[in-house]
Write a protein that holds these residues in place. Sequence first.
Motif, PDB file in Angstrom:
ATOM      1  N   TYR A   1      -4.243  -0.645 -17.603  1.00 52.58           N
ATOM      2  CA  TYR A   1      -3.995  -0.012 -16.361  1.00 52.58           C
ATOM      3  C   TYR A   1      -2.927  -0.936 -15.707  1.00 52.58           C
ATOM      4  O   TYR A   1      -1.921  -0.535 -15.296  1.00 52.58           O
ATOM      5  N   LEU A   2      -3.114  -2.277 -15.693  1.00 53.92           N
ATOM      6  CA  LEU A   2      -2.300  -3.435 -15.153  1.00 53.92           C
ATOM      7  C   LEU A   2      -1.102  -3.240 -15.810  1.00 53.92           C
ATOM      8  O   LEU A   2       0.055  -3.557 -15.134  1.00 53.92           O
ATOM      9  N   THR A   3      -0.901  -3.159 -17.170  1.00 57.59           N
ATOM     10  CA  THR A   3       0.373  -3.165 -17.772  1.00 57.59           C
ATOM     11  C   THR A   3       1.149  -1.860 -17.539  1.00 57.59           C
ATOM     12  O   THR A   3       2.640  -2.212 -17.209  1.00 57.59           O
TER      13      THR A   3
ATOM     14  N   LEU B   1       0.891  -0.544 -14.542  1.00 64.51           N
ATOM     15  CA  LEU B   1       1.506  -0.871 -13.178  1.00 64.51           C
ATOM     16  C   LEU B   1       2.607  -1.677 -13.189  1.00 64.51           C
ATOM     17  O   LEU B   1       3.532  -1.326 -12.554  1.00 64.51           O
ATOM     18  N   ASP B   2       2.490  -2.528 -14.099  1.00 67.13           N
ATOM     19  CA  ASP B   2       3.735  -3.644 -14.125  1.00 67.13           C
ATOM     20  C   ASP B   2       4.970  -2.757 -14.809  1.00 67.13           C
ATOM     21  O   ASP B   2       6.011  -3.127 -14.322  1.00 67.13           O
TER      22      ASP B   2
ATOM     23  N   SER C   1       6.644  -0.826 -12.183  1.00 66.86           N
ATOM     24  CA  SER C   1       7.015  -1.822 -10.957  1.00 66.86           C
ATOM     25  C   SER C   1       6.166  -1.461  -9.623  1.00 66.86           C
ATOM     26  O   SER C   1       6.805  -1.319  -8.584  1.00 66.86           O
TER      27      SER C   1
ATOM     28  N   ASN D   1       3.004  -2.649  -9.424  1.00 67.68           N
ATOM     29  CA  ASN D   1       1.967  -3.964  -9.136  1.00 67.68           C
ATOM     30  C   ASN D   1       2.467  -4.934  -8.314  1.00 67.68           C
ATOM     31  O   ASN D   1       3.744  -5.303  -8.257  1.00 67.68           O
ATOM     32  N   ASP D   2       1.624  -5.816  -7.658  1.00 69.86           N
ATOM     33  CA  ASP D   2       2.020  -6.996  -7.061  1.00 69.86           C
ATOM     34  C   ASP D   2       2.417  -8.022  -7.677  1.00 69.86           C
ATOM     35  O   ASP D   2       1.886  -8.154  -9.047  1.00 69.86           O
TER      36      ASP D   2
ATOM     37  N   GLN E   1       3.700  -9.808 -17.219  1.00 72.65           N
ATOM     38  CA  GLN E   1       4.219  -8.996 -16.319  1.00 72.65           C
ATOM     39  C   GLN E   1       5.522  -8.836 -16.411  1.00 72.65           C
ATOM     40  O   GLN E   1       6.350  -7.803 -16.021  1.00 72.65           O
TER      41      GLN E   1
END
Length: 642
Positions: free
Chosen positions: A326-328, A330-331, A334, A336-337, A350
């Motif tokens: 999920y984080l990947t 989002l990165d 573009s 994700n924080d 990231q």
Amino acid sequence: MVVCGDDGLAHRLATELRGVYGEQVTLVVPPNERTVRPPVVGRARAVSAALLDRVVSAAVNRAAGNGSNAAGGSEPPGNERVMEAAEPTETVLADAGVERAAALALVYDDDETNIRAALTARRLNPRLRLVLRLYNRRLGQHIEELLDQAAALATGAGDPAGDASTTVLSDADTAAPALTATAVAGTTKVVHTDGLLLRAVDRPPTGPGRGGDPGLATLALLSTTSNDPAGADGSESSGEQGPQLLPDATAVREATGRGTVVLEQVSYSAAGPALSAGRGVGVVAPFASLFSRRLRWSLAGLVVCVLALAVALWLATGVHPLGALYLTLLDLFSINDPAIGASTERQVLQLLSGLVGLLLLPVLLAAVLEALGTFRSAGALRKPPRGLGGHVVLLGLGKIGTRVLTRLRELNIPVVCVEAGPEARGLATARRLRVPVVLGDVTQEGVLEAAKIHRAHALLAVTSSDTTNLEAALYARSLRPDLRVVLRLYDDDFATAVYRTLRAAHPHALTRSRSVSHLAAPAFAGAMLGRQILGAIPVERRVLLFAAVQVGGHPQLEGKTMAQAFRAGAWRVLALDTGARERERARGEGGEDSSEDVQSSGLVWDLPESYVLKGEDRVVLAATRRGLAELLGRRPRERAAT
């Protein structure tokens, strides 16, 4: 039978009726000086005489050789009378015996002439069976209904089936079955029923008690001299046994030294993969054809990169695998924080995910554009798919080409069309049937190669230009010397010369060149005998007819079992047509081109001997000329051969 025309088709038709079906014919043609194409007509007479020598019996041939022309008129030998008239006026039709004739064929090159003569003939003889040659098919449908309605009003209800009928044929209707059969089966001994192609195959003798495959039915036992070069035509001299048509099972078992003629269904098979139903006639293009191979590999590479980044993030941070994925993502997109204050591994991953996201944008744009173009072409024209082979290359999508294409697809045969004009009338049919089309001049290099001619099963050249058809055939033979080639040629002598030359140059390849009159005559002759006639197959010097008959009204069939309805040497019921009503209803609702995919023929061949034929049944049967005449209530003719 009365035949009126002004070109070679009239003479071909008269010969077909006289030689194959044994009918008495009156031929009405313009005077020689008024004939539209005198050389073609003259040559057609010569070719017709040669065809007659091969078809009719030896006795009829001897009688024909002793005939002479009457003074002041053209009276050829045999049972044909020729009249010369500039136009088929009421007086000319009356002199030709239309009032007493069973059928009249109007095959002039002008639609208006045929319509005017048909209206006159219907008034002279309301019970006359009419066959018209019209190029305007929509007008032909209205004329057919009008003349049938006029006959019904003049004769009243209860007229026998087939009498006073009107049949309108065009070049496309008459040429398409023969061209299709030649390209698929490689022989002229074929009969085309609704959605089914049948072929008569000669099999060598196998001795007494033969146990070979009888096919759909055993049609005939060949003469004892059929395998002897001295009696290649099956002559019956010197006391030898001639061909035996429609033998019973006992005769087939006891036959020794005699070949057989067996009816088989043509199943298309050729080297190389053929088009499947989904690839050839599907409505939506398959997923694999939406994107090119390079784009598919690019998408696969990006997916692998995303998964690798997710695995690396999972190992570096220890988060749950789904959370890492999920984080990947989002990165990647573009959203994700920034990973400020996180570990160095997280920050590097990231940045790499953002880089992969930048690479993903052009790939996604290319995928959208390719898919959009594919869907647009799916509604327009398809290109020959990769790996296609064993198909038929069809040149020309005019009137005849369109009908040939429809028949080929009805037989589930893969086709690739080549058409020079983007506005051809057959492109709409090819688009609807999802048939690949190559747009381009076939005489230019690279066009036939784009149609995969090097892997094709046959080439069908049916354009309106003889030189184009010949040039395409010669070029295709230079690429594939063993390619089966079928050409549509107008001039009969030209077609014969082309056939002989190509056969001599390529003796191991099948070549067929057909003139329009040669292709049209059998269909017109069958229509003159009645709509129930499906075709004819020669067996040495005799002929077997195939007909579709309604059992009701025929005491020889109605209420009888299959075994009782069979009369050796006369007729034999081959199949029960269970889909006739459905097909007629579909044609009435959807028109001539309503059937887009292959439909079941509805023919049941394996009927038990105990099956009782009912009045509402419609059957397909094989019969001799004399047997069919007796079955249909026609007056039998005294002839030397049946």
